[in-house]
Structure formats: C-alpha cells, structure tokens
Design an enzyme around this catalytic site. Structure first.
Site, PDB file in Angstrom:
ATOM      1  N   ARG A 157      42.701   2.555  -9.459  1.00  0.00           N
ATOM      2  CA  ARG A 157      42.408   2.074  -8.112  1.00  0.00           C
ATOM      3  C   ARG A 157      43.714   2.100  -7.334  1.00  0.00           C
ATOM      4  O   ARG A 157      44.745   2.470  -7.865  1.00  0.00           O
ATOM      5  CB  ARG A 157      41.715   0.694  -8.104  1.00  0.00           C
ATOM      6  N   GLY A 158      43.655   1.715  -6.052  1.00  0.00           N
ATOM      7  CA  GLY A 158      44.830   1.878  -5.202  1.00  0.00           C
ATOM      8  C   GLY A 158      44.734   3.260  -4.553  1.00  0.00           C
ATOM      9  O   GLY A 158      44.459   4.258  -5.229  1.00  0.00           O
ATOM     10  N   ARG A 209      34.444   6.151  -3.720  1.00  0.00           N
ATOM     11  CA  ARG A 209      34.835   4.941  -2.965  1.00  0.00           C
ATOM     12  C   ARG A 209      35.061   5.350  -1.506  1.00  0.00           C
ATOM     13  O   ARG A 209      35.648   6.404  -1.242  1.00  0.00           O
ATOM     14  CB  ARG A 209      36.104   4.287  -3.550  1.00  0.00           C
ATOM     15  N   ASP A 230      44.996   1.155   2.703  1.00  0.00           N
ATOM     16  CA  ASP A 230      44.108   2.206   2.211  1.00  0.00           C
ATOM     17  C   ASP A 230      43.795   3.252   3.264  1.00  0.00           C
ATOM     18  O   ASP A 230      43.371   4.359   2.949  1.00  0.00           O
ATOM     19  CB  ASP A 230      42.798   1.601   1.698  1.00  0.00           C
ATOM     20  N   ASN A 256      43.399  -2.729   4.654  1.00  0.00           N
ATOM     21  CA  ASN A 256      43.887  -3.033   3.297  1.00  0.00           C
ATOM     22  C   ASN A 256      42.946  -4.062   2.669  1.00  0.00           C
ATOM     23  O   ASN A 256      41.973  -4.509   3.299  1.00  0.00           O
ATOM     24  CB  ASN A 256      45.331  -3.554   3.362  1.00  0.00           C
ATOM     25  N   LYS A 257      43.253  -4.444   1.464  1.00  0.00           N
ATOM     26  CA  LYS A 257      42.414  -5.379   0.704  1.00  0.00           C
ATOM     27  C   LYS A 257      42.035  -6.601   1.536  1.00  0.00           C
ATOM     28  O   LYS A 257      42.862  -7.129   2.274  1.00  0.00           O
ATOM     29  CB  LYS A 257      43.173  -5.783  -0.565  1.00  0.00           C
TER      30      LYS A 257
HETATM   31  O1  MRU Z   1      40.289  -2.074  -4.332  1.00  0.00           O
HETATM   32  P1  MRU Z   1      41.658  -1.564  -4.690  1.00  0.00           P
HETATM   33  O2  MRU Z   1      42.286  -2.277  -5.833  1.00  0.00           O
HETATM   34  O3  MRU Z   1      41.655  -0.053  -4.860  1.00  0.00           O
HETATM   35  O4  MRU Z   1      42.533  -1.883  -3.392  1.00  0.00           O
HETATM   36  C1  MRU Z   1      43.892  -1.541  -3.379  1.00  0.00           C
HETATM   37  C2  MRU Z   1      44.587  -1.985  -2.172  1.00  0.00           C
HETATM   38  O5  MRU Z   1      44.029  -2.600  -1.286  1.00  0.00           O
HETATM   39  C3  MRU Z   1      46.019  -1.576  -2.026  1.00  0.00           C
HETATM   40  O6  MRU Z   1      46.736  -2.531  -1.298  1.00  0.00           O
HETATM   41  C4  MRU Z   1      46.060  -0.251  -1.271  1.00  0.00           C
HETATM   42  O7  MRU Z   1      45.309   0.720  -1.957  1.00  0.00           O
HETATM   43  C5  MRU Z   1      47.420   0.242  -1.072  1.00  0.00           C
HETATM   44  S1  MRU Z   1      47.999   0.893  -2.603  1.00  0.00           S
HETATM   45  C6  MRU Z   1      49.466   1.541  -2.587  1.00  0.00           C
END
Ligand code: MRU
Length: 368
Positions: A53-54, A90, A244, A254-255
């Site tokens: 993920r990320g 995703r 993201d 972002n998250k």
């Molecule tokens: O749902 P995830 O764990 O994929 O979300 C990740 C994030 O929100 C990160 O902050 C984002 O991908 C930046 S990663 C360098």
C-alpha cells in the site's frame, strides 16, 4: 532501509528472475513476512488486500503486475486485461494509473515476443526511479528541518508530526514524508516524530512506528485526535505528510484525518508540508475536493480492530455493537490554502499551480 540490519526494498525481483517478492505489510509489526507474487492476480490481490500500500508502492506493484501478465501471455488481449484488472484495484492513488499508462505505452507498440523482457525492464526502472525520487525528496525536506533546527539550541529536538505511513514501506525505499526525517536523523540533527495511529487500519501504529524503530529514529505514538492539542502547546515544529493524489492547483488527497491536522496546523501557525513524487500529481484535476475519487472501504475495518494478544497470537476483536452501521472513507482532501509547501524531487514549492508548473513545466502538460 534495514530490517534487523539487513537492507530491504519493499518489492524486488525474485532470484529466478521472473516472480516478484514483497513484504506483506498486513503482518507488520508483529511478523516480518515476505510473499512471492507469480501471477497478475497475485499482484492485483496484494494491492486490494493492502499487503502492499502507499501510492508509490501501489504504482510499482502494478508495473510488476503488468510484467507478470506478459510473462504468462504477451498478447494484446492479455495486455488490455492486465491494465484493466490492476487499474480497478484501488481508486485514489494516481500513481497506479501513471505506472499502468507508462507500461501500456511502452508495451503496446512492441511485438508479443519482446513484451515480457521489456515489461520487466520497465518495472525495474519504475522502482529504481522511485528510490532516486524519494531520496531527492529527503534531501530537499532535510533543508526545511535543518532551517528549523538552526533556530534552536544545538541539542534541542525538532518535533515532526506525521499521519498514516508515508515512509519507506509506502514507497520502494526511503519514503516521501519520512525521507527528510531519515536524512535529518542520519545527518545528526536531533529529530523526534509524533506518529498518528491512523485509524482504522492503524498504518501509523503498525507501520510508521515499526520502520522508525528499525532505523532508530525517536518517536512517540499518539491517538489521531492528539495532534491539535500538541500543536497548541508548542510541541510540534512542523507537520509532514504524504499524498495519494495532488491536483495541478496543489490540493492534496491523503489518508483520512490529514485535513483535520492541516486545519489545526493552520490555526496554531505550525508549518504543514506535504512530500510527493511527481507521479502523484494529477495534472488533469484542479479541484481536489470535487474531483478526486475517495475510496470507501469495508465498515468492518471501523467496527473491528486486530492486535496481538498476551499469548502472541494476532486476533481481530469487535469494538462496536454487533451490526453497528459504519462508514469507512479512506482519504480526505486538504485544500492547497492549508499547505505551507510541497516537497518534491525537484525542490520545495508553493502549493499552487504556479509553484508546481515552475518545477515541472518541462515534462507535464498543465491544463487550464
Ligand atoms: O491506504 P494506504 O495505506 O495506501 O494510504 C497511504 C497513504 O495515505 C500515504 O500517506 C500516501 O500513500 C502517501 S505514501 C508515500
């Protein structure tokens, strides 16, 4: 980065030269487990189930997913099917589409018998470039941390707050938001990280805390709602998060919960920076709140939590009444006006159309 002293990337080609190996992030921090991906379906599942993920790592895994598909069947039909399958894994991180578009463009004009080799070479390139980009983000962000440290006593600590995991586990290596922190720590600047736990999947508690610990960076885990209090009391020098998807006008997605941190930072005068590799910029979008697709995940991630019990086993428990309705929005958008600056591989810029296009005008077509 090192895991128990051994250097790892988050994704790599297996010794046989065709399968792909990953760190299974659903098992961290309680177990360090690597997994072998052999098929397109394995790669797609690894993204959907968040074993990887990320945003940058999702893109890198998709690139390898295309290579695995070409290894099995390099026909035009297989190419199209692999693209569609991976794109559907995703919705929010735009690095996924960026990687898939690049792979398809490279492969579509080739004859079938050369596609597999070219696909692997292109996937390796995506990964190596990500490492270089994230290292450069670290160098530019280091300057910001150094500037803050220069305003303090030599021994005084710079306190950084981060949300979710935008460390090396979210990329191929180094990370985005955490890259400047690793570089500062390695340069001898005393740095401490406030780690938001990041409900509901707890990427802060399980991933960011783990990787900072592996590298020896001082850190403290906090509940998601503690950040505003810490900022009010002068305990945060700056916030750095990942993203993201970033619009051409500098809105950052972002998250979930990032927006509330940015609001608190704005209210308390704490600088709020966002670190991003250029493949995270969606040059086709202008208004992030209106236009960025926000992933909605299973409500069970909200009503349940998993963790390690006293006997060492990992288990999932309910934290809400049975059948409690739950909504699980995975991301939110922070408007550009709340962002102090964007840390990119080409330098730090204002979170504006001008700021971004000054850095990237040579290779991106900026729309309206
Ligand atoms: O749902 P995830 O764990 O994929 O979300 C990740 C994030 O929100 C990160 O902050 C984002 O991908 C930046 S990663 C360098």
């Amino acid at each position: 980065m090192n895991v128990d002293g051994t250097p790892y990337r988050t994704i790599w080609l297996a010794e046989d030269g065709w399968a792909v190996e990953i760190i299974d992030q659903t098992r961290l921090p309680h177990a360090f487990v690597t997994r072998r991906l052999e098929t397109l379906e394995d790669a797609a599942r690894a993204i959907t189930d968040m074993q990887v993920r990320g945003a940058p790592l999702i893109g890198a895994t998709a690139a390898y997913g295309m290579a695995l598909a070409m290894h099995a069947d390099a026909s035009d039909g297989s190419l199209g099917h692999a693209y569609d399958t991976l794109l559907g894994t995703r919705p929010t991180a735009v690095n996924l589409r960026w990687a898939l578009d690049g792979m398809r463009e490279t492969l579509a004009t080739l004859s079938a018998n050369t596609r597999a080799g070219s696909a692997y070479a292109a996937a390796v390139r995506v990964c190596d470039e990500d490492v270089d980009i994230c290292s450069a983000i670290g160098d530019h962000g280091l300057g910001l941390i150094r500037d803050i440290h220069d305003t303090k006593e030599e021994s005084e600590t710079v306190n950084v707050l981060t949300h979710c995991n935008a460390g090396w586990l979210a990329t191929v290596d180094w990370g985005t938001a955490l890259a400047p922190i690793y570089k500062a720590h390695d340069a001898g600047i005393p740095v401490h990280v406030w780690v938001d736990e990041t409900r509901p999947r707890n990427q802060g508690a399980s991933l960011t805390a783990w990787e900072l610990g592996q590298h020896g960076v001082p850190h403290t885990l906090i509940v998601d709602n503690a950040g505003g209090h810490l900022m009010q009391h002068g305990k945060v020098d700056l916030c750095i998060t990942g993203t993201d998807r970033t619009t051409a006008s500098g809105d950052v997605c972002n998250k979930i919960g990032t927006y509330l941190k940015a609001l608190a930072a704005d209210d308390t005068g704490v600088p709020f920076y966002v670190a991003l590799p250029s493949p995270t910029i969606d040059w086709t979008l202008d208004d992030g709140v209106r236009d960025i697709p926000i992933e909605e995940r299973d409500g069970a991630e909200v009503t349940r939590m998993s963790g390690r019990t006293g006997d060492g086993s990992v288990t999932s428990v309910a934290i809400a009444p049975d059948d409690c309705p739950a909504a699980n929005y995975a991301f939110d958008v922070t408007p550009a006006r709340l962002v102090s600056g964007l840390i990119t591989e080409r330098g730090v810029c204002a979170a504006t159309r001008e700021g971004l296009s000054n850095l990237f005008s040579d290779d991106k077509a900026v729309t309206t």
